[in-house]
Design an enzyme around this catalytic site. Structure first.
Site, PDB file in Angstrom:
ATOM      1  N   ASN A 171       0.794  -1.237   0.000  1.00 36.56           N
ATOM      2  CA  ASN A 171       0.000   0.000   0.000  1.00 36.56           C
ATOM      3  C   ASN A 171       0.825   1.285   0.000  1.00 36.56           C
ATOM      4  O   ASN A 171       0.320   2.344  -0.368  1.00 36.56           O
ATOM      5  CB  ASN A 171      -1.042  -0.007   1.138  1.00 36.56           C
ATOM      6  CG  ASN A 171      -0.416  -0.034   2.497  1.00 36.56           C
ATOM      7  OD1 ASN A 171       0.761  -0.310   2.637  1.00 36.56           O
ATOM      8  ND2 ASN A 171      -1.197   0.260   3.516  1.00 36.56           N
ATOM      9  N   GLU A 266       5.590  -3.686  11.739  1.00 37.82           N
ATOM     10  CA  GLU A 266       4.358  -2.905  11.738  1.00 37.82           C
ATOM     11  C   GLU A 266       3.346  -3.738  10.995  1.00 37.82           C
ATOM     12  O   GLU A 266       3.431  -3.902   9.780  1.00 37.82           O
ATOM     13  CB  GLU A 266       4.572  -1.555  11.035  1.00 37.82           C
ATOM     14  CG  GLU A 266       5.523  -0.628  11.757  1.00 37.82           C
ATOM     15  CD  GLU A 266       5.046  -0.182  13.124  1.00 37.82           C
ATOM     16  OE1 GLU A 266       3.828  -0.240  13.399  1.00 37.82           O
ATOM     17  OE2 GLU A 266       5.899   0.208  13.935  1.00 37.82           O
ATOM     18  N   CYS A 300      -3.207   0.497   6.990  1.00 42.79           N
ATOM     19  CA  CYS A 300      -3.241  -0.180   8.295  1.00 42.79           C
ATOM     20  C   CYS A 300      -3.923   0.729   9.301  1.00 42.79           C
ATOM     21  O   CYS A 300      -4.555   0.258  10.240  1.00 42.79           O
ATOM     22  CB  CYS A 300      -1.848  -0.545   8.743  1.00 42.79           C
ATOM     23  SG  CYS A 300      -0.803   0.866   8.955  1.00 42.79           S
TER      24      CYS A 300
HETATM   25  N1  LIG Z   1       1.029  -1.575  10.404  1.00 45.95           N
HETATM   26  C1  LIG Z   1       1.361  -1.115   9.221  1.00 45.95           C
HETATM   27  O1  LIG Z   1       2.099  -0.142   9.138  1.00 45.95           O
HETATM   28  C2  LIG Z   1       0.821  -1.749   7.976  1.00 45.95           C
HETATM   29  C3  LIG Z   1       0.195  -2.958   7.960  1.00 45.95           C
HETATM   30  N2  LIG Z   1      -0.261  -3.506   6.809  1.00 45.95           N
HETATM   31  C4  LIG Z   1      -0.919  -4.787   6.858  1.00 45.95           C
HETATM   32  O2  LIG Z   1      -0.448  -5.558   5.757  1.00 45.95           O
HETATM   33  C5  LIG Z   1      -1.485  -6.293   5.153  1.00 45.95           C
HETATM   34  C6  LIG Z   1      -1.596  -6.019   3.693  1.00 45.95           C
HETATM   35  O3  LIG Z   1      -0.347  -5.767   3.108  1.00 45.95           O
HETATM   36  P1  LIG Z   1       0.382  -6.881   2.253  1.00 45.95           P
HETATM   37  O4  LIG Z   1       1.434  -6.202   1.442  1.00 45.95           O
HETATM   38  O5  LIG Z   1      -0.594  -7.704   1.529  1.00 45.95           O
HETATM   39  O6  LIG Z   1       1.029  -7.735   3.425  1.00 45.95           O
HETATM   40  P2  LIG Z   1       1.898  -9.057   3.333  1.00 45.95           P
HETATM   41  O7  LIG Z   1       2.249  -9.395   4.733  1.00 45.95           O
HETATM   42  O8  LIG Z   1       1.265 -10.082   2.502  1.00 45.95           O
HETATM   43  O9  LIG Z   1       3.208  -8.612   2.522  1.00 45.95           O
HETATM   44  C7  LIG Z   1       4.085  -7.644   3.033  1.00 45.95           C
HETATM   45  C8  LIG Z   1       5.446  -7.868   2.445  1.00 45.95           C
HETATM   46  O10 LIG Z   1       5.964  -9.131   2.857  1.00 45.95           O
HETATM   47  C9  LIG Z   1       6.417  -9.858   1.725  1.00 45.95           C
HETATM   48  N3  LIG Z   1       6.346 -11.282   2.040  1.00 45.95           N
HETATM   49  C10 LIG Z   1       5.355 -12.169   1.766  1.00 45.95           C
HETATM   50  N4  LIG Z   1       5.687 -13.379   2.247  1.00 45.95           N
HETATM   51  C11 LIG Z   1       6.888 -13.266   2.824  1.00 45.95           C
HETATM   52  C12 LIG Z   1       7.747 -14.154   3.521  1.00 45.95           C
HETATM   53  N5  LIG Z   1       7.447 -15.417   3.720  1.00 45.95           N
HETATM   54  N6  LIG Z   1       8.904 -13.689   4.006  1.00 45.95           N
HETATM   55  C13 LIG Z   1       9.252 -12.388   3.831  1.00 45.95           C
HETATM   56  N7  LIG Z   1       8.486 -11.506   3.186  1.00 45.95           N
HETATM   57  C14 LIG Z   1       7.312 -11.929   2.698  1.00 45.95           C
HETATM   58  C15 LIG Z   1       5.512  -9.396   0.616  1.00 45.95           C
HETATM   59  O11 LIG Z   1       6.071  -9.687  -0.650  1.00 45.95           O
HETATM   60  P3  LIG Z   1       5.108 -10.150  -1.866  1.00 45.95           P
HETATM   61  O12 LIG Z   1       4.303  -8.965  -2.217  1.00 45.95           O
HETATM   62  O13 LIG Z   1       6.066 -10.555  -2.913  1.00 45.95           O
HETATM   63  O14 LIG Z   1       4.280 -11.290  -1.361  1.00 45.95           O
HETATM   64  C16 LIG Z   1       5.473  -7.904   0.916  1.00 45.95           C
HETATM   65  O15 LIG Z   1       6.648  -7.275   0.482  1.00 45.95           O
HETATM   66  C17 LIG Z   1      -2.723  -5.910   5.922  1.00 45.95           C
HETATM   67  O16 LIG Z   1      -2.964  -6.909   6.871  1.00 45.95           O
HETATM   68  C18 LIG Z   1      -2.369  -4.621   6.638  1.00 45.95           C
HETATM   69  O17 LIG Z   1      -3.032  -4.383   7.806  1.00 45.95           O
HETATM   70  C19 LIG Z   1      -0.107  -2.884   5.617  1.00 45.95           C
HETATM   71  C20 LIG Z   1       0.489  -1.669   5.559  1.00 45.95           C
HETATM   72  C21 LIG Z   1       1.021  -1.009   6.728  1.00 45.95           C
HETATM   73  O1  LIG Z   2       0.804   1.045   6.623  1.00 47.78           O
HETATM   74  C1  LIG Z   2      -0.045   1.876   6.440  1.00 47.78           C
HETATM   75  O2  LIG Z   2      -1.113   1.655   5.943  1.00 47.78           O
HETATM   76  C2  LIG Z   2       0.491   3.206   6.737  1.00 47.78           C
HETATM   77  O3  LIG Z   2       1.562   3.090   7.635  1.00 47.78           O
HETATM   78  C3  LIG Z   2      -0.510   4.186   7.155  1.00 47.78           C
HETATM   79  O4  LIG Z   2       0.014   5.404   6.844  1.00 47.78           O
HETATM   80  P1  LIG Z   2      -0.972   6.652   6.737  1.00 47.78           P
HETATM   81  O5  LIG Z   2      -1.673   6.722   8.041  1.00 47.78           O
HETATM   82  O6  LIG Z   2      -0.080   7.802   6.482  1.00 47.78           O
HETATM   83  O7  LIG Z   2      -1.893   6.342   5.602  1.00 47.78           O
END
Ligand SMILES: NC(=O)C1=CN([C@@H]2O[C@H](COP(=O)(O)OP(=O)(O)OC[C@H]3O[C@@H](n4cnc5c(N)ncnc54)[C@H](OP(=O)(O)O)[C@@H]3O)[C@@H](O)[C@H]2O)C=CC1
Ligand SMILES: O=C(O)[C@H](O)COP(=O)(O)O
Length: 498
Positions: A171, A266, A300
């Protein structure tokens, strides 16, 4: 356009196939395999990236270890100077990078530009903060601890960890990458980036801006490939000294597999928006729209459940409904408010939550509508705790409303979640707001505004399944260092001017 002009060396034989970045060069993987990036709007292949091999990862980590040793001896002001240069280049090329974000993750065009500009600002701020906080250490004297004379002087400084592995989510593939890269570099570490597959091409463009800035070879690298295939090899690699990860439950699995190294995680959130009887309902409704529906709820920090006092619930729901009706729905190129969610499987998951709520009797404030990955914004009223949407994060434009009768009920629901990222409270009574904030088991509570990570120098952290450690520029720099002490032992007690 992506992969053209200064970015031409990133592409292979055609402008949709991108190389990975190792030892200061753009390379094709010997695997001969490519990973397709599907455009969420057209659902057709937009770009392809290399599926890197374990051997290529080994080489990258070896080069990162070597480069880090000399980088750690590079004066702090020079490290900062290069980061400022990279920030300027990043901002200068915001248009082609933003275009990748539009095509790969369907981020609305304006928000895509904002992400790149915000990233440049973050890198610059990090450089400035780094020269300040890394330029200072501590000086301790021994006689403050019982039984000691002033015979020992302790000098502490912050030293780098080594090779930092950065794994951001889809994202914010640029912003959440630089929020790991910049603190790592200013602190004297090298960096290996594994971008999300959706967003990888935007991330490669961003990495090229660091290349153009002239960072030493091997200091910054970027491995592409599916996380499910190359992820374990990277996160369990003995050459990695720190992992900074943002994403979903994958982070929990990584934290169980990683070695004895510092972790910054995170993860997800189920941020509650609590509205009391005395809350400003117009302000709350505006923040619910911004907090719940911007980037189609794929943040998130999105508002993921509304906990509203029954006595004002009808009024609030009407206000939110009126604003939902004004949201534009369509392609990111047209800068619509609601754009297609990132993958078909995400859309199916969101639909599953909606159907579960329907079956269990939630009130649909709008008709449920979906075309491909595009889901129209939906407010679900009268949601009850037995519905999945009450607890799970849709990461989509669907927002549940739970009606409550007391503050205690709101706090109970918020704290019963396995997540603990942020929450927000709308009330005019600051005393109540503070009491509720103190009772909420979340990393941050916003009073009279929607949850948000920024400004990017604020601490940002999740409790429980929402994370480990704290982000934000200052905290990230500190997290990517360790303390080194040197103790000077004097032959006799010595007191300055004494
Ligand atoms: N707290 C926060 O700041 C945030 C939390 N999120 C959370 O993330 C989720 C959605 O994001 P999403 O990108 O789909 O999350 P994912 O956990 O699926 O992926 C995050 C990253 O991890 C990589 N990845 C996947 N599998 C592995 C592995 N086994 N080992 C190491 N890296 C791996 C992915 O690569 P690839 O794309 O190649 O699979 C991607 O780069 C939601 O649950 C959301 O809440 C999202 C943004 C911010
Ligand atoms: O992981 C996320 O989705 C971001 O850390 C949230 O960032 P934002 O609050 O600036 O959209």
């Amino acid at each position: 356009m992506a992969g053209t002009s200064v970015f031409a060396e990133l592409v292979d034989e055609d402008t949709t196939v991108f190389k990975f970045y190792s030892d200061g060069e753009w390379k094709k993987s010997t695997s001969g395999k490519l990973v397709s990036i599907i455009n969420p709007t057209t659902r057709k292949t937009q770009y392809k990236v290399q599926a890197c091999t374990q051997e290529e990862v080994n080489k990258i980590i070896e080069a990162a270890k070597t480069a880090q040793k000399s980088w750690a001896k590079t004066p702090l002001w020079k490290r900062a100077e290069l980061l400022h240069k990279a920030a300027a280049i990043l901002k200068e090329h915001r248009a082609p990078i933003a275009e990748c974000l539009v095509k790969e993750i369907a981020k609305p065009a304006k928000d895509a530009v904002t992400e790149v500009v915000r990233s440049g600002d973050l890198v610059s701020y990090c450089a400035e903060e780094g020269v300040r906080i890394l330029g200072e250490g501590k000086f301790l004297v021994s006689d403050s601890f019982p039984g000691n004379e002033r015979t020992k002087y302790c000098l502490t400084s912050k030293i780098p960890l080594g090779v930092v592995l950065a794994i951001p989510p889809f994202n914010y593939p640029v912003n959440l990458a630089v929020s790991k890269i910049a603190p790592a570099l200013i602190a004297g570490n090298s960096i290996v980036l594994k971008p999300p597959t959706q967003g990888a091409v935007a991330a490669l463009h961003m990495v090229h801006c660091f290349h153009l800035a002239g960072f030493p070879k091997g200091l910054v690298s970027c491995v592409t490939g599916k996380g499910s295939e190359i992820g374990d090899f990277l996160t369990m690699h003995p050459g990695v000294s720190c992992i900074s990860f943002t994403g979903g439950d994958t982070g929990i699995a990584i934290s169980k597999k990683a070695g004895m190294i510092p972790l910054q995680m995170e993860l997800g959130g189920k941020d509650a928006c609590i509205i009391l009887e005395d809350g400003d309902l117009d302000l709350a409704a505006a923040n619910i729209i911004k907090g719940g529906f911007s980037y189609s709820g794929q943040r998130c920090t999105a508002v993921k459940v509304i906990l509203i006092m029954e006595s004002v619930a009808d009024t609030l729901v009407e206000k939110v409904k009126a604003k939902v009706a004004k949201l534009t729905v369509g392609p990111p190129e047209d800068d619509c408010d609601i754009t297609p969610v990132v993958t078909e499987s995400s859309a199916n998951f969101i639909e599953g939550l909606v159907m579960d709520a329907k079956q269990k009797g939630a009130t649909f404030c709008q008709e449920y509508k979906r075309e491909g990955n595009l889901i129209w914004p939906l407010l679900l009223d009268n949601v009850r705790p037995d519905m999945r949407i009450a607890w799970e994060e849709p990461f989509g434009p669907v927002l549940p409303v739970i009606r409550i009768n007391s503050i205690e009920e709101a706090i109970y629901h918020s704290n019963a979640s396995n997540f603990g990222l942020q929450g927000c409270i709308f009330t005019r009574d600051i005393n109540k707001a503070i009491l509720i904030s103190d009772a909420m088991e979340t990393g941050t509570v916003q009073i009279n505004s929607a949850p948000a990570r920024g400004p990017d120098h604020f601490p940002f952290q999740g409790l429980k399944d929402s994370g480990i450690g704290s982000q934000g520029i200052t905290n990230s720099i500190n997290m990517m260092t360790k303390i080194k002490s040197t103790v000077i032992n004097l032959p006799a007690p010595s007191y300055a001017m004494g």
